[in-house]
Design a protein around this motif. Structure first.
Motif, mmCIF file in Angstrom:
data_model
loop_
_atom_site.group_PDB
_atom_site.id
_atom_site.type_symbol
_atom_site.label_atom_id
_atom_site.label_comp_id
_atom_site.label_asym_id
_atom_site.label_seq_id
_atom_site.Cartn_x
_atom_site.Cartn_y
_atom_site.Cartn_z
ATOM 1 N N ALA A 116 0.837 -1.202 0.000
ATOM 2 C CA ALA A 116 0.000 0.000 0.000
ATOM 3 C C ALA A 116 0.868 1.247 0.000
ATOM 4 O O ALA A 116 0.625 2.199 -0.764
ATOM 5 N N GLU A 117 1.883 1.273 0.846
ATOM 6 C CA GLU A 117 2.768 2.444 0.914
ATOM 7 C C GLU A 117 3.503 2.663 -0.400
ATOM 8 O O GLU A 117 3.650 3.788 -0.864
ATOM 9 N N LYS A 118 3.967 1.593 -1.006
ATOM 10 C CA LYS A 118 4.698 1.692 -2.272
ATOM 11 C C LYS A 118 3.799 2.222 -3.392
ATOM 12 O O LYS A 118 4.219 3.059 -4.191
ATOM 13 N N ILE A 119 2.579 1.747 -3.464
ATOM 14 C CA ILE A 119 1.656 2.161 -4.530
ATOM 15 C C ILE A 119 1.214 3.603 -4.334
ATOM 16 O O ILE A 119 1.190 4.392 -5.287
ATOM 17 N N LYS A 120 0.861 3.971 -3.110
ATOM 18 C CA LYS A 120 0.361 5.327 -2.840
ATOM 19 C C LYS A 120 1.343 6.399 -3.284
ATOM 20 O O LYS A 120 0.931 7.455 -3.770
ATOM 21 N N LYS A 121 2.632 6.141 -3.153
ATOM 22 C CA LYS A 121 3.661 7.120 -3.517
ATOM 23 C C LYS A 121 3.647 7.480 -5.001
ATOM 24 O O LYS A 121 4.156 8.525 -5.381
ATOM 25 N N HIS A 122 3.087 6.607 -5.825
ATOM 26 C CA HIS A 122 3.174 6.796 -7.270
ATOM 27 C C HIS A 122 1.849 7.141 -7.943
ATOM 28 O O HIS A 122 1.820 7.337 -9.163
ATOM 29 N N LEU A 123 0.780 7.209 -7.186
ATOM 30 C CA LEU A 123 -0.514 7.550 -7.779
ATOM 31 C C LEU A 123 -0.634 9.055 -7.998
ATOM 32 O O LEU A 123 -0.145 9.839 -7.179
ATOM 33 N N PRO A 124 -1.289 9.478 -9.070
ATOM 34 C CA PRO A 124 -1.555 10.904 -9.257
ATOM 35 C C PRO A 124 -2.360 11.453 -8.081
ATOM 36 O O PRO A 124 -3.108 10.714 -7.425
ATOM 37 N N GLU A 125 -2.225 12.742 -7.827
ATOM 38 C CA GLU A 125 -2.900 13.365 -6.674
ATOM 39 C C GLU A 125 -4.415 13.199 -6.702
ATOM 40 O O GLU A 125 -5.056 13.198 -5.659
ATOM 41 N N THR A 126 -4.993 13.083 -7.881
ATOM 42 C CA THR A 126 -6.451 13.004 -8.011
ATOM 43 C C THR A 126 -6.998 11.598 -7.772
ATOM 44 O O THR A 126 -8.207 11.401 -7.787
ATOM 45 N N ILE A 127 -6.117 10.646 -7.557
ATOM 46 C CA ILE A 127 -6.532 9.249 -7.390
ATOM 47 C C ILE A 127 -6.026 8.735 -6.047
ATOM 48 O O ILE A 127 -4.881 8.940 -5.688
ATOM 49 N N GLN A 128 -6.894 8.046 -5.328
ATOM 50 C CA GLN A 128 -6.515 7.482 -4.035
ATOM 51 C C GLN A 128 -6.536 5.962 -4.112
ATOM 52 O O GLN A 128 -7.364 5.366 -4.806
ATOM 53 N N LEU A 129 -5.626 5.358 -3.362
ATOM 54 C CA LEU A 129 -5.665 3.915 -3.205
ATOM 55 C C LEU A 129 -6.843 3.602 -2.298
ATOM 56 O O LEU A 129 -6.946 4.134 -1.186
ATOM 57 N N HIS A 130 -7.758 2.793 -2.756
ATOM 58 C CA HIS A 130 -8.938 2.428 -1.972
ATOM 59 C C HIS A 130 -8.701 1.160 -1.159
ATOM 60 O O HIS A 130 -8.967 1.119 0.037
ATOM 61 N N SER A 131 -8.170 0.110 -1.826
ATOM 62 C CA SER A 131 -7.962 -1.151 -1.118
ATOM 63 C C SER A 131 -6.990 -2.044 -1.880
ATOM 64 O O SER A 131 -6.776 -1.885 -3.083
ATOM 65 N N LEU A 132 -6.444 -2.983 -1.126
ATOM 66 C CA LEU A 132 -5.610 -4.047 -1.672
ATOM 67 C C LEU A 132 -6.097 -5.363 -1.085
ATOM 68 O O LEU A 132 -6.495 -5.429 0.080
ATOM 69 N N LYS A 133 -6.027 -6.386 -1.896
ATOM 70 C CA LYS A 133 -6.311 -7.742 -1.418
ATOM 71 C C LYS A 133 -5.147 -8.600 -1.879
ATOM 72 O O LYS A 133 -4.885 -8.703 -3.089
#
Length: 149
Positions: A116-133
């Motif tokens: 989750a931490e690794k992915i969040k760092k690379h997402l555009p500001e307008t998009i949020q990480l919602h969940s991981l499974k």
């Protein structure tokens, strides 16, 4: 405009061992992991944008997850670097194996937090990480939700 969730699924093979565990998983073994990544955002509303109507291009999400997780963890063996497994890790590395030493016990629960931490760092500001499974077997998985954190 509505916020929309989109999900992309990934798979990779990873070995690990749980140091100090009182069951079979103390032994080096592997899993065919399945990772579902869900992001949330508003579809692009600019008709002149090549990504018009998309929250994020699936290929852009794929690039992030492959670069940060799949290509790193696939066919690697993961050990907690704060355990005696570092000796085994060194031996494997010396023999040409892919080994990852991490700051945590490499359980599905801890791996999904790391991812989750690794992915969040690379997402555009307008998009949020919602969940991981993160599924390690057909019947066992760990989930991470932004709303819980």
């Amino acid at each position: 405009m509505s916020r929309i969730r989109i999900t992309k699924q990934f798979s990779f093979e990873t070995g690990h061992a749980l140091y100090g565990y009182d069951g079979k998983c103390k032994n080096v073994h592997g899993h065919s992991y399945k990772l579902s990544v869900t992001v949330i955002g508003k579809p692009i509303n600019d008709a002149s944008n090549a990504k018009f109507g998309m929250v994020i291009d699936f290929s852009d999400l794929k690039t992030i997850v492959k670069d940060e997780i799949v290509d790193v963890f696939d066919h690697a063996t993961v050990f907690n670097k704060n355990t005696p497994h570092v000796e085994l890790a060194k031996e494997l590395k010396d023999r040409g194996h892919s080994v990852l030493l991490v700051d945590y016990q490499p359980t599905s629960e801890m791996m999904v937090i790391d991812f989750a931490e690794k992915i969040k760092k690379h997402l555009p500001e307008t998009i949020q990480l919602h969940s991981l499974k993160l599924q390690e077997t057909d019947t066992s998985f760990a989930e991470w939700y932004a709303s819980d954190n």
